[in-house]
Design a protein around this motif. Sequence first.
Motif, PDB file in Angstrom:
ATOM      1  N   SER A  98      78.654   0.390  -0.296  1.00  0.00           N
ATOM      2  CA  SER A  98      77.474   1.008   0.308  1.00  0.00           C
ATOM      3  C   SER A  98      77.778   1.429   1.735  1.00  0.00           C
ATOM      4  O   SER A  98      78.588   0.796   2.421  1.00  0.00           O
ATOM      5  CB  SER A  98      76.297   0.026   0.302  1.00  0.00           C
ATOM      6  N   GLN A  99      77.130   2.489   2.202  1.00  0.00           N
ATOM      7  CA  GLN A  99      77.272   2.923   3.586  1.00  0.00           C
ATOM      8  C   GLN A  99      76.532   1.982   4.532  1.00  0.00           C
ATOM      9  O   GLN A  99      76.823   1.914   5.721  1.00  0.00           O
ATOM     10  CB  GLN A  99      76.731   4.356   3.748  1.00  0.00           C
ATOM     11  N   VAL A 100      75.559   1.256   3.999  1.00  0.00           N
ATOM     12  CA  VAL A 100      74.786   0.292   4.784  1.00  0.00           C
ATOM     13  C   VAL A 100      75.484  -1.061   4.734  1.00  0.00           C
ATOM     14  O   VAL A 100      75.880  -1.510   3.661  1.00  0.00           O
ATOM     15  CB  VAL A 100      73.349   0.159   4.233  1.00  0.00           C
ATOM     16  N   HIS A 101      75.673  -1.709   5.871  1.00  0.00           N
ATOM     17  CA  HIS A 101      76.280  -3.031   5.885  1.00  0.00           C
ATOM     18  C   HIS A 101      75.436  -3.983   5.044  1.00  0.00           C
ATOM     19  O   HIS A 101      74.207  -3.961   5.110  1.00  0.00           O
ATOM     20  CB  HIS A 101      76.410  -3.552   7.313  1.00  0.00           C
ATOM     21  N   LYS A 102      76.124  -4.816   4.268  1.00  0.00           N
ATOM     22  CA  LYS A 102      75.418  -5.566   3.227  1.00  0.00           C
ATOM     23  C   LYS A 102      74.304  -6.467   3.751  1.00  0.00           C
ATOM     24  O   LYS A 102      73.300  -6.679   3.055  1.00  0.00           O
ATOM     25  CB  LYS A 102      76.407  -6.393   2.403  1.00  0.00           C
ATOM     26  N   GLN A 103      74.447  -6.978   4.975  1.00  0.00           N
ATOM     27  CA  GLN A 103      73.415  -7.876   5.496  1.00  0.00           C
ATOM     28  C   GLN A 103      72.083  -7.180   5.734  1.00  0.00           C
ATOM     29  O   GLN A 103      71.057  -7.828   5.894  1.00  0.00           O
ATOM     30  CB  GLN A 103      73.887  -8.561   6.777  1.00  0.00           C
ATOM     31  N   TYR A 104      72.101  -5.833   5.721  1.00  0.00           N
ATOM     32  CA  TYR A 104      70.863  -5.075   5.921  1.00  0.00           C
ATOM     33  C   TYR A 104      70.337  -4.458   4.627  1.00  0.00           C
ATOM     34  O   TYR A 104      69.287  -3.805   4.645  1.00  0.00           O
ATOM     35  CB  TYR A 104      71.082  -3.972   6.956  1.00  0.00           C
ATOM     36  N   LEU A 105      71.061  -4.646   3.525  1.00  0.00           N
ATOM     37  CA  LEU A 105      70.573  -4.129   2.247  1.00  0.00           C
ATOM     38  C   LEU A 105      69.288  -4.845   1.860  1.00  0.00           C
ATOM     39  O   LEU A 105      69.062  -6.004   2.224  1.00  0.00           O
ATOM     40  CB  LEU A 105      71.638  -4.327   1.160  1.00  0.00           C
ATOM     41  N   LEU A 127      69.591 -10.273   5.457  1.00  0.00           N
ATOM     42  CA  LEU A 127      69.730 -11.183   6.586  1.00  0.00           C
ATOM     43  C   LEU A 127      68.441 -11.944   6.890  1.00  0.00           C
ATOM     44  O   LEU A 127      68.472 -13.078   7.389  1.00  0.00           O
ATOM     45  CB  LEU A 127      70.179 -10.387   7.818  1.00  0.00           C
ATOM     46  N   TYR A 128      67.325 -11.349   6.585  1.00  0.00           N
ATOM     47  CA  TYR A 128      66.018 -11.971   6.835  1.00  0.00           C
ATOM     48  C   TYR A 128      65.936 -13.371   6.218  1.00  0.00           C
ATOM     49  O   TYR A 128      65.404 -14.298   6.845  1.00  0.00           O
ATOM     50  CB  TYR A 128      64.919 -11.078   6.255  1.00  0.00           C
ATOM     51  N   TYR A 129      66.460 -13.525   5.015  1.00  0.00           N
ATOM     52  CA  TYR A 129      66.273 -14.779   4.286  1.00  0.00           C
ATOM     53  C   TYR A 129      67.054 -15.938   4.903  1.00  0.00           C
ATOM     54  O   TYR A 129      66.557 -17.076   4.957  1.00  0.00           O
ATOM     55  CB  TYR A 129      66.649 -14.590   2.818  1.00  0.00           C
ATOM     56  N   ALA A 130      68.268 -15.667   5.395  1.00  0.00           N
ATOM     57  CA  ALA A 130      69.025 -16.723   6.058  1.00  0.00           C
ATOM     58  C   ALA A 130      68.316 -17.159   7.333  1.00  0.00           C
ATOM     59  O   ALA A 130      68.174 -18.356   7.604  1.00  0.00           O
ATOM     60  CB  ALA A 130      70.444 -16.250   6.359  1.00  0.00           C
ATOM     61  N   ILE A 131      67.857 -16.181   8.116  1.00  0.00           N
ATOM     62  CA  ILE A 131      67.143 -16.516   9.352  1.00  0.00           C
ATOM     63  C   ILE A 131      65.869 -17.290   9.042  1.00  0.00           C
ATOM     64  O   ILE A 131      65.540 -18.280   9.704  1.00  0.00           O
ATOM     65  CB  ILE A 131      66.812 -15.249  10.163  1.00  0.00           C
ATOM     66  N   LYS A 132      65.157 -16.865   8.009  1.00  0.00           N
ATOM     67  CA  LYS A 132      63.894 -17.520   7.634  1.00  0.00           C
ATOM     68  C   LYS A 132      64.116 -18.999   7.294  1.00  0.00           C
ATOM     69  O   LYS A 132      63.329 -19.863   7.685  1.00  0.00           O
ATOM     70  CB  LYS A 132      63.275 -16.797   6.433  1.00  0.00           C
ATOM     71  N   ALA A 133      65.203 -19.291   6.582  1.00  0.00           N
ATOM     72  CA  ALA A 133      65.474 -20.677   6.194  1.00  0.00           C
ATOM     73  C   ALA A 133      65.751 -21.546   7.415  1.00  0.00           C
ATOM     74  O   ALA A 133      65.251 -22.675   7.514  1.00  0.00           O
ATOM     75  CB  ALA A 133      66.661 -20.725   5.224  1.00  0.00           C
ATOM     76  N   PHE A 134      66.515 -21.026   8.369  1.00  0.00           N
ATOM     77  CA  PHE A 134      66.792 -21.806   9.565  1.00  0.00           C
ATOM     78  C   PHE A 134      65.559 -21.901  10.462  1.00  0.00           C
ATOM     79  O   PHE A 134      65.336 -22.915  11.122  1.00  0.00           O
ATOM     80  CB  PHE A 134      67.971 -21.194  10.334  1.00  0.00           C
ATOM     81  N   GLU A 135      64.757 -20.867  10.477  1.00  0.00           N
ATOM     82  CA  GLU A 135      63.501 -20.889  11.236  1.00  0.00           C
ATOM     83  C   GLU A 135      62.587 -22.004  10.725  1.00  0.00           C
ATOM     84  O   GLU A 135      61.874 -22.652  11.512  1.00  0.00           O
ATOM     85  CB  GLU A 135      62.805 -19.531  11.113  1.00  0.00           C
ATOM     86  N   ALA A 136      62.618 -22.248   9.419  1.00  0.00           N
ATOM     87  CA  ALA A 136      61.752 -23.258   8.814  1.00  0.00           C
ATOM     88  C   ALA A 136      62.333 -24.667   8.895  1.00  0.00           C
ATOM     89  O   ALA A 136      61.667 -25.633   8.525  1.00  0.00           O
ATOM     90  CB  ALA A 136      61.476 -22.904   7.350  1.00  0.00           C
ATOM     91  N   ASP A 178      77.006 -17.974   7.090  1.00  0.00           N
ATOM     92  CA  ASP A 178      77.205 -16.560   6.776  1.00  0.00           C
ATOM     93  C   ASP A 178      75.875 -15.918   6.411  1.00  0.00           C
ATOM     94  O   ASP A 178      75.181 -16.386   5.497  1.00  0.00           O
ATOM     95  CB  ASP A 178      78.182 -16.400   5.604  1.00  0.00           C
ATOM     96  N   GLY A 179      75.531 -14.828   7.087  1.00  0.00           N
ATOM     97  CA  GLY A 179      74.288 -14.130   6.780  1.00  0.00           C
ATOM     98  C   GLY A 179      74.263 -13.547   5.381  1.00  0.00           C
ATOM     99  O   GLY A 179      73.191 -13.192   4.880  1.00  0.00           O
TER     100      GLY A 179
END
Length: 235
Positions: free
Chosen positions: A19-26, A34-43, A105-106
């Motif tokens: 993909s032309q989009v970096h995978k962490q932003y898919l 990337l949202y989900y990894a951050i969300k887990a650590f936020e919680a 890893d994100g």
Amino acid sequence: MGRSAAVILAAGKGTRMGSQVHKQYLTLLGRPMLYYAIKAFEASTIDDIILVTGQGETGYCKKEIVDRYCFTKVSAVCEGGKERYHSVYEGLKAASDCEYVLIHDGARPCITSEVIEGALKGAMKYKACVVGMPVKDTIKISDEDDYAEMTPDRNRLWQIQTPQAFEYELVYNAYKKLLSSEAFQEGITDDAMVVETMTREKVKLIRGDYTNIKVTTPEDMEIAGVLLNRIYTGK
């Protein structure tokens, strides 16, 4: 309990994703992976989150992910480097005001608060630990011509995941030594290996979760979508 931080790596290009989009932003279930990894650590009970991005992506991450989804624990967003270990070091420098640090890893969006808490407790007890799971399959070691050369004992093999958790000073000094000479850097694949080779500290293996997969290919995206739906809806 000392202050803790999480360094989440989001600097990879994901070339195997095609993909032309970096995978962490898919997009996964309508939101960036990337949202989900951050969300887990936020919680979790982690105090601070350090986000390490690709070059020129810090502004995008702040606006489109951190601010958009109101993540309050993200205390710094910094650029990574050429190799993974360069990116980790940049994240560690930004996380200096802590006693324990988890490196994640994100591209592992299915991480849960339970696994995070287990890793943090492991760092407190053992100084250095990584989450992983015993392998399910028989593993073969091949020769240069792809003929089976050896079959290691499956009962002693683990597939290693992230987060990998450490006393901050231990892992920071290990990375500082690693980056002092290119001779140390060949073949380094994860944070545990840095601590194993740069210090005398042993790294404890603790159980993570088989669902804590790393998204690398388009097929992994489909699997991650199913797993995330189960994690957040119970279905």
